[in-house]
Design a protein around this motif. Structure first.
Motif, PDB file in Angstrom:
ATOM      1  N   GLU A 135       0.816  -1.210   0.000  1.00 36.68           N
ATOM      2  CA  GLU A 135       0.000   0.000   0.000  1.00 36.68           C
ATOM      3  C   GLU A 135       0.854   1.267   0.000  1.00 36.68           C
ATOM      4  N   ASN A 136       2.060   1.186   0.561  1.00 35.40           N
ATOM      5  CA  ASN A 136       2.935   2.354   0.649  1.00 35.40           C
ATOM      6  C   ASN A 136       3.790   2.566  -0.594  1.00 35.40           C
ATOM      7  N   VAL A 137       3.656   1.706  -1.601  1.00 30.78           N
ATOM      8  CA  VAL A 137       4.415   1.824  -2.844  1.00 30.78           C
ATOM      9  C   VAL A 137       3.710   2.808  -3.782  1.00 30.78           C
ATOM     10  N   SER A 138       4.492   3.545  -4.553  1.00 29.04           N
ATOM     11  CA  SER A 138       3.919   4.480  -5.533  1.00 29.04           C
ATOM     12  C   SER A 138       2.902   3.746  -6.401  1.00 29.04           C
ATOM     13  N   VAL A 139       1.748   4.362  -6.569  1.00 31.42           N
ATOM     14  CA  VAL A 139       0.647   3.686  -7.266  1.00 31.42           C
ATOM     15  C   VAL A 139       1.021   3.292  -8.683  1.00 31.42           C
ATOM     16  N   GLU A 140       1.943   4.039  -9.297  1.00 36.23           N
ATOM     17  CA  GLU A 140       2.322   3.763 -10.693  1.00 36.23           C
ATOM     18  C   GLU A 140       3.026   2.413 -10.856  1.00 36.23           C
ATOM     19  N   VAL A 141       3.672   1.936  -9.782  1.00 34.68           N
ATOM     20  CA  VAL A 141       4.394   0.657  -9.877  1.00 34.68           C
ATOM     21  C   VAL A 141       3.900  -0.351  -8.846  1.00 34.68           C
ATOM     22  N   ARG A 142       2.826  -0.020  -8.170  1.00 36.32           N
ATOM     23  CA  ARG A 142       2.356  -0.873  -7.074  1.00 36.32           C
ATOM     24  C   ARG A 142       2.034  -2.290  -7.533  1.00 36.32           C
ATOM     25  N   SER A 143       1.337  -2.420  -8.625  1.00 38.62           N
ATOM     26  CA  SER A 143       0.942  -3.761  -9.087  1.00 38.62           C
ATOM     27  C   SER A 143       2.162  -4.595  -9.469  1.00 38.62           C
ATOM     28  N   ILE A 144       3.195  -3.944 -10.006  1.00 40.58           N
ATOM     29  CA  ILE A 144       4.425  -4.657 -10.378  1.00 40.58           C
ATOM     30  C   ILE A 144       5.122  -5.189  -9.137  1.00 40.58           C
ATOM     31  N   VAL A 145       5.269  -4.319  -8.131  1.00 35.71           N
ATOM     32  CA  VAL A 145       5.912  -4.730  -6.880  1.00 35.71           C
ATOM     33  C   VAL A 145       5.085  -5.822  -6.205  1.00 35.71           C
TER      34      VAL A 145
END
Length: 463
Positions: free
Chosen positions: A415-425
């Motif tokens: 949830e704390n990851v930048s939304v632009e790469v969240r799904s990748i992470v």
């Protein structure tokens, strides 16, 4: 006297937080008085507490104080003077006795600025363990005491003055100037201490390698020599030293380190990925080190090929390489303290980093696996061995529990990851956890090699 609000925070009355608050099973907090609630990193927070022991504290329990924000614990504190003194003091307390204590918590320099809470809880001496895929919170009776604000200490020389001595005077001052633009960077503590520890890290490696190959009188090259600590260490052992780096600023810093240690400066700007830069050094060196460097080069295969070309027959290569699969590096990488970035491809990690630091470029290129490094060593006539010293602190259950903690905290971390790469992470973290659990079930040796060390210490003789 004020009561407790719904959040559990003890409210202020003339700078003293006063209440009769039960916590734990047989404890009552009578009052808390902080001396200051606005501090800089590196400073110490002092506060007084008055505790009433309805019954003596069991021998297996301690009272702990700590500072935390909504994300992580910053600084834990168990006793005022030493572990033994607090343990003795609280074990000997009598029933219904009131104890007055002054607590001191030092704020680490790498603490992020912002709003924090100071809490206390009854803590089992043996600590908390991961059980049944979750952290046990049995008897963890937390009480929030008060809130503080933490600001960054921006005077670098003041921040690190304890690390300065006669053997690093010039180097220390040069580092202070070099890192001035990073005064408020949360990674400054890690970067500055890494730079200043260059000689000790070099000596650790020279001590290790002289058990394998004679150093005295050998021709030695450090690829990516940076601050020059390995040149200092190998020169002390009697080697004829040389250092290559592509960064002129780092070589300038190394020159101050050499002056502090009376070492001849034989470093030069060279890029080992360029054949033109290594042609004059073919079959020249008995030992070449490449420490914490290979993940930064644009072409790791060419780098290893050229290192092999510069080694004499039976020459030794040593590489210390961060392991992208080490669970603590997944949680927080060793370069920028970024969650999950070690699991991503070069393209995706560049994108992730750019959202966090839009004005900078990500200087980590490729995290290869140990199997990929072995393939490259074999290809360019180098023996390959991961030294046992890589796993001196290996604890299988501890490593596995850290992976399970990543699984347990999955949603919060992602949830704390930048939304632009969240799904990748998110996808990469799922794969990482599943692979680790699967490997653990089938092969303890494979699990140890892949996840069991922060850094692989790799050596190879040229065939």
């Amino acid at each position: 006297m004020e009561g407790i609000n719904v959040s559990g925070l003890i409210e202020e009355n003339e700078n003293t937080y006063i209440n009769s608050v039960y916590f734990g099973q047989n404890l009552k907090l009578l009052n808390v008085k902080p001396f200051c609630k606005k501090l800089k990193t590196g400073e110490k927070l002092y506060f007084e507490v008055a505790l009433e022991f309805i019954k003596p504290l069991p021998k297996e329990k301690l009272i702990s104080y700590y500072i935390s924000n909504s994300i992580c614990e910053v600084a834990a504190f168990i006793d005022t003077d030493s572990f033994s003194s607090k343990k003795f003091k609280y074990e000997d307390v009598r029933e219904n006795e009131i104890v007055y204590d002054t607590i001191c918590i030092e704020i680490p320099y790498n603490t992020a600025t912002g709003h924090y809470i100071v809490s206390t809880f009854v803590y089992p001496i043996e600590g908390y363990e991961v059980m049944h895929d979750k952290v046990s919170d049995q008897n963890r009776n937390q009480l929030i005491l008060f809130e503080i604000e933490i600001e960054a200490e921006t005077d670098i020389s003041k921040r690190f003055y304890k690390l300065k001595n006669q053997r690093n005077d010039l180097f220390f001052n040069a580092l202070v100037k070099y890192f001035k633009s990073e005064e408020i960077n949360q990674n400054l503590d890690m970067w500055f201490k890494f730079a200043l520890s260059t000689n000790e890290r070099g000596r650790d490696v020279s001590s290790l390698l002289k058990k394998i190959k004679r150093i005295d009188g050998c021709n030695y090259l450090d690829v990516g020599c940076a601050y020059g600590g390995f040149s200092v260490a190998f020169s002390e052992e009697g080697a004829d030293v040389c250092g290559f780096d592509i960064n002129e600023e780092l070589l300038e810093l190394a020159s101050y380190n050499f002056r502090d240690n009376n070492i001849y400066n034989n470093t030069m700007v060279k890029d080992v990925t360029l054949e033109s830069d290594i042609n004059d050094y073919l079959n020249t060196f008995d030992i070449i080190t490449c420490n914490d460097v290979i993940e930064h080069v644009c072409n790791p295969e060419i780098t290893i090929k050229h290192i092999s070309m510069m080694l004499r027959e039976n020459g030794l290569i040593y590489m210390e390489i961060p392991n992208k699969f080490y669970p603590e590096f997944v949680l927080k990488d060793g370069h920028y303290s970024i969650f999950g970035i070690t699991l991503l491809s070069k393209t995706d990690s560049d994108k992730y980093y750019s959202f966090l630091y839009p004005d900078r470029s990500y200087d980590v290129q490729y995290y290869l696996s140990s199997e990929q490094y072995k393939e490259l060593f074999d290809k360019y006539n180098l023996d390959f061995k991961i030294l046992d010293e890589s796993y001196l602190s290996y604890d299988e259950s501890s490593i596995y529990n850290k992976i399970l903690e990543l699984q347990n905290n999955f949603s919060e971390l992602v949830e704390n990851v930048s939304v632009e790469v969240r799904s990748i992470v998110e996808d990469e973290l799922k794969n990482y956890i599943n692979d680790a659990i699967n490997i653990k079930q089938h092969s303890n040796d494979a699990f140890k090699t892949k996840y069991g060390t922060a850094f692989w210490k790799i050596v190879g003789f040229k065939k």
